[in-house]
Scaffold this active site. Structure first.
Site, mmCIF file in Angstrom:
data_model
loop_
_atom_site.group_PDB
_atom_site.id
_atom_site.type_symbol
_atom_site.label_atom_id
_atom_site.label_comp_id
_atom_site.label_asym_id
_atom_site.label_seq_id
_atom_site.Cartn_x
_atom_site.Cartn_y
_atom_site.Cartn_z
ATOM 1 N N LYS A 13 0.832 -1.215 0.000
ATOM 2 C CA LYS A 13 0.000 0.000 0.000
ATOM 3 C C LYS A 13 0.862 1.259 0.000
ATOM 4 O O LYS A 13 0.643 2.178 -0.784
ATOM 5 C CB LYS A 13 -0.940 0.031 1.234
ATOM 6 N N ARG A 86 -9.577 0.758 8.933
ATOM 7 C CA ARG A 86 -9.182 -0.607 9.291
ATOM 8 C C ARG A 86 -10.289 -1.329 10.038
ATOM 9 O O ARG A 86 -10.122 -2.504 10.380
ATOM 10 C CB ARG A 86 -7.943 -0.547 10.189
ATOM 11 N N ARG A 125 11.982 -5.694 4.801
ATOM 12 C CA ARG A 125 11.840 -4.315 4.337
ATOM 13 C C ARG A 125 12.533 -3.278 5.225
ATOM 14 O O ARG A 125 12.691 -3.456 6.426
ATOM 15 C CB ARG A 125 10.367 -3.948 4.129
ATOM 16 N N ARG A 159 11.203 -0.801 10.664
ATOM 17 C CA ARG A 159 10.148 -0.492 11.635
ATOM 18 C C ARG A 159 10.220 -1.420 12.834
ATOM 19 O O ARG A 159 10.456 -2.621 12.693
ATOM 20 C CB ARG A 159 8.783 -0.636 10.959
ATOM 21 N N ARG A 170 -0.547 -8.385 13.723
ATOM 22 C CA ARG A 170 -1.077 -7.435 12.726
ATOM 23 C C ARG A 170 -1.870 -8.163 11.645
ATOM 24 O O ARG A 170 -2.908 -7.681 11.193
ATOM 25 C CB ARG A 170 0.080 -6.627 12.109
HETATM 26 P P1 AMP Z 1 0.730 0.699 9.250
HETATM 27 O O1 AMP Z 1 1.875 1.624 9.025
HETATM 28 O O2 AMP Z 1 -0.473 1.061 8.413
HETATM 29 O O3 AMP Z 1 1.111 -0.753 9.091
HETATM 30 O O4 AMP Z 1 0.278 0.885 10.765
HETATM 31 C C1 AMP Z 1 1.161 0.615 11.838
HETATM 32 C C2 AMP Z 1 0.375 0.470 13.132
HETATM 33 O O5 AMP Z 1 -0.299 1.706 13.416
HETATM 34 C C3 AMP Z 1 -0.723 -0.577 13.116
HETATM 35 O O6 AMP Z 1 -0.233 -1.875 13.408
HETATM 36 C C4 AMP Z 1 -1.649 -0.052 14.209
HETATM 37 O O7 AMP Z 1 -1.108 -0.286 15.495
HETATM 38 C C5 AMP Z 1 -1.588 1.453 13.974
HETATM 39 N N1 AMP Z 1 -2.599 1.906 12.984
HETATM 40 C C6 AMP Z 1 -2.363 2.468 11.761
HETATM 41 N N2 AMP Z 1 -3.512 2.777 11.137
HETATM 42 C C7 AMP Z 1 -4.510 2.403 11.968
HETATM 43 C C8 AMP Z 1 -5.927 2.432 11.882
HETATM 44 N N3 AMP Z 1 -6.561 2.919 10.786
HETATM 45 N N4 AMP Z 1 -6.636 1.956 12.937
HETATM 46 C C9 AMP Z 1 -6.024 1.476 14.032
HETATM 47 N N5 AMP Z 1 -4.701 1.386 14.178
HETATM 48 C C10 AMP Z 1 -3.924 1.848 13.154
#
Ligand code: AMP
Length: 213
Positions: A13, A86, A125, A159, A170
């Site tokens: 994404k 999400r 990554r 990360r 996740r």
């Molecule tokens: P991402 O970078 O999108 O993989 O997000 C990293 C982490 O941020 C996720 O594992 C969640 O802990 C939190 N997070 C990001 N976006 C959301 C969302 N829309 N709703 C809830 N938690 C989120």
């Protein structure tokens, strides 16, 4: 045009959103990036979300909806929602927020990738610490001269939540909470799907077909 890129962690994404920003001048709204920024700058909210994120749990709907509300209030269009919504509650909130500012959601593009590929992608990554360009040890290694091909930066980071334990959580959260959005947007006639397994350029073209078709 406002779009959602939907898919599990590691589906690509962020990579595809960056391409759309570069090539179409769209605006990426990544709640993950916003939360990481809050965490790194040590805000109150950042402190609250740090542990939750490290575990791979979802942050509360209230917090992420608030972040998106602020961004939409700044105006503009051509948004790419990346990692948001999400949950079904977030999807309902997004529909309402867009409606309030007279905007529409034009496409939802699901990036479909099988779980084994996700684990391999995520554990390999890294990103440029300066511009966020995404690298992969196998498919797109950091250039041999140690400089980011996009900005020349020399700091790369992985990360904290890109480890196997957190990733399992996740993925589970994705299947429990986020994958129901596929049916939700299908029912609304907004869902499209592309194969996210191919090369970056192939996925880019597949997305372009969905957006322009
Ligand atoms: P991402 O970078 O999108 O993989 O997000 C990293 C982490 O941020 C996720 O594992 C969640 O802990 C939190 N997070 C990001 N976006 C959301 C969302 N829309 N709703 C809830 N938690 C989120």
């Amino acid at each position: 045009m406002n779009i959602i890129l939907l898919g599990p962690p590691g589906a690509g994404k962020g990579t595809q959103a960056r391409i759309l920003v570069e090539e179409r001048g769209m605006t990426q709204l990544s709640t993950g990036d916003m939360l990481r920024e809050a965490k790194d700058s040590g805000t109150e909210m950042g402190k609250i979300v740090a542990d939750v994120m490290a575990r791979g749990d979802l942050v509360t709907d209230e917090i992420v909806i608030g972040l998106i509300r602020e961004k939409l209030a700044e105006g503009g269009n051509g948004f790419i929602f990346d990692g948001f919504p999400r949950t079904l509650a977030q999807a309902d909130a997004l529909a309402q927020l867009l409606n309030e500012c007279g905007q529409t959601l034009d496409r939802v593009v699901e990036l479909r990738v099988d779980d084994e590929a996700l684990v391999a992608r995520i554990t390999a990554r890294s990103t440029c610490g300066n511009c966020g360009e995404v690298y992969n040890d196998i498919t797109k290694p950091i250039p041999a001269d140690g400089k980011c091909s996009n900005c020349g930066g020399t700091e790369f980071k992985r990360r904290a939540d890109d480890n196997e334990d957190s990733l399992k959580k996740r993925l589970m959260e994705y299947y429990k909470q986020t994958s129901p959005l596929i049916g939700y947007y299908y029912a609304k006639g907004q869902h499209t799907r592309v194969d996210g397994l191919g090369e970056i350029d192939e996925v880019k073209s597949a997305i372009a077909e969905k957006l322009d078709g």
